[in-house]
Design a protein around this motif. Sequence first.
Motif, mmCIF file in Angstrom:
data_model
loop_
_atom_site.group_PDB
_atom_site.id
_atom_site.type_symbol
_atom_site.label_atom_id
_atom_site.label_comp_id
_atom_site.label_asym_id
_atom_site.label_seq_id
_atom_site.Cartn_x
_atom_site.Cartn_y
_atom_site.Cartn_z
ATOM 1 N N MET A 1 0.844 -1.176 0.000
ATOM 2 C CA MET A 1 0.000 0.000 0.000
ATOM 3 C C MET A 1 0.888 1.237 0.000
ATOM 4 N N ASN A 2 0.597 2.160 -0.913
ATOM 5 C CA ASN A 2 1.348 3.410 -1.011
ATOM 6 C C ASN A 2 0.450 4.573 -0.635
ATOM 7 N N TYR A 3 1.065 5.724 -0.456
ATOM 8 C CA TYR A 3 0.337 6.940 -0.138
ATOM 9 C C TYR A 3 0.432 7.895 -1.322
ATOM 10 N N VAL A 4 -0.698 8.485 -1.645
ATOM 11 C CA VAL A 4 -0.812 9.399 -2.771
ATOM 12 C C VAL A 4 -1.004 10.807 -2.232
ATOM 13 N N VAL A 5 -0.184 11.732 -2.701
ATOM 14 C CA VAL A 5 -0.336 13.142 -2.351
ATOM 15 C C VAL A 5 -0.977 13.800 -3.566
ATOM 16 N N TYR A 6 -2.141 14.427 -3.347
ATOM 17 C CA TYR A 6 -2.865 15.040 -4.461
ATOM 18 C C TYR A 6 -3.313 16.448 -4.087
ATOM 19 N N ASN A 7 -3.614 17.240 -5.132
ATOM 20 C CA ASN A 7 -3.972 18.637 -4.905
ATOM 21 C C ASN A 7 -5.491 18.845 -4.957
ATOM 22 N N SER A 9 -7.276 19.996 -7.218
ATOM 23 C CA SER A 9 -7.826 19.611 -8.521
ATOM 24 C C SER A 9 -7.887 18.089 -8.678
ATOM 25 N N MET A 10 -7.492 17.384 -7.609
ATOM 26 C CA MET A 10 -7.499 15.918 -7.571
ATOM 27 C C MET A 10 -6.416 15.296 -8.455
ATOM 28 N N LYS A 11 -5.417 16.078 -8.833
ATOM 29 C CA LYS A 11 -4.287 15.571 -9.615
ATOM 30 C C LYS A 11 -3.225 15.033 -8.665
ATOM 31 N N VAL A 16 4.256 7.959 -2.506
ATOM 32 C CA VAL A 16 5.329 7.598 -1.573
ATOM 33 C C VAL A 16 4.958 6.331 -0.807
ATOM 34 N N ALA A 17 5.973 5.643 -0.315
ATOM 35 C CA ALA A 17 5.751 4.400 0.430
ATOM 36 C C ALA A 17 5.424 4.658 1.892
ATOM 37 N N ILE A 18 5.956 5.751 2.442
ATOM 38 C CA ILE A 18 5.754 6.092 3.850
ATOM 39 C C ILE A 18 4.897 7.351 3.929
ATOM 40 N N LYS A 19 3.887 7.313 4.776
ATOM 41 C CA LYS A 19 2.975 8.450 4.902
ATOM 42 C C LYS A 19 3.731 9.681 5.386
ATOM 43 N N PRO A 20 3.651 10.785 4.649
ATOM 44 C CA PRO A 20 4.329 12.016 5.070
ATOM 45 C C PRO A 20 3.762 12.530 6.390
ATOM 46 N N GLU A 21 4.641 13.017 7.247
ATOM 47 C CA GLU A 21 4.201 13.571 8.529
ATOM 48 C C GLU A 21 3.501 14.907 8.340
ATOM 49 N N SER A 22 3.943 15.655 7.342
ATOM 50 C CA SER A 22 3.310 16.938 7.041
ATOM 51 C C SER A 22 3.380 17.169 5.534
ATOM 52 N N ILE A 23 2.425 17.944 5.049
ATOM 53 C CA ILE A 23 2.394 18.288 3.626
ATOM 54 C C ILE A 23 2.072 19.773 3.488
ATOM 55 N N GLU A 24 2.311 20.279 2.300
ATOM 56 C CA GLU A 24 2.053 21.693 2.043
ATOM 57 C C GLU A 24 0.546 21.963 2.064
ATOM 58 N N GLU A 25 0.194 23.197 2.351
ATOM 59 C CA GLU A 25 -1.205 23.605 2.345
ATOM 60 C C GLU A 25 -1.783 23.384 0.944
ATOM 61 N N GLY A 26 -3.003 22.894 0.871
ATOM 62 C CA GLY A 26 -3.663 22.652 -0.410
ATOM 63 C C GLY A 26 -3.415 21.265 -0.964
ATOM 64 N N LEU A 27 -2.651 20.450 -0.239
ATOM 65 C CA LEU A 27 -2.408 19.075 -0.656
ATOM 66 C C LEU A 27 -3.068 18.129 0.337
ATOM 67 N N PHE A 28 -3.372 16.926 -0.139
ATOM 68 C CA PHE A 28 -4.056 15.927 0.674
ATOM 69 C C PHE A 28 -3.374 14.579 0.500
#
Length: 103
Positions: A1-7, A9-11, A16-28
């Motif tokens: 199972m991987n983790y997807v970082v999307y904006n 616009s759903m793009k 990534v393989a490891i869930k990010p601890e923090s991400i930039e504003e506007g990303l999910f």
Amino acid sequence: MNYVVYNTSMKVEQIVAIKPESIEEGLFIAQSEDLQLGDEFSYSITIHEVTEDIVKSYSAYRVAPKVEELLKDNYEKEKEIKDLKKQLSLAQQALDDLILGGM
């Protein structure tokens, strides 16, 4: 199972393989069983449905090999810039400590 970082616009921006601890504003972040590391370079991926932080539906269109190469290069350069900014911040902090500590 991987983790997807999307904006918003759903793009998909990154997978990534490891869930990010923090991400930039506007990303999910959402989990995906289907999407693999590197797919974000080979495909233009749009998420259609996320339920309980799991990707349920998406579409992916293969990009041209040259585009794939440019996306990889861009990712590496952005990563390098972030690292350099972090180093600059640490150096500036050390310099400030040295200057202010000497007073």
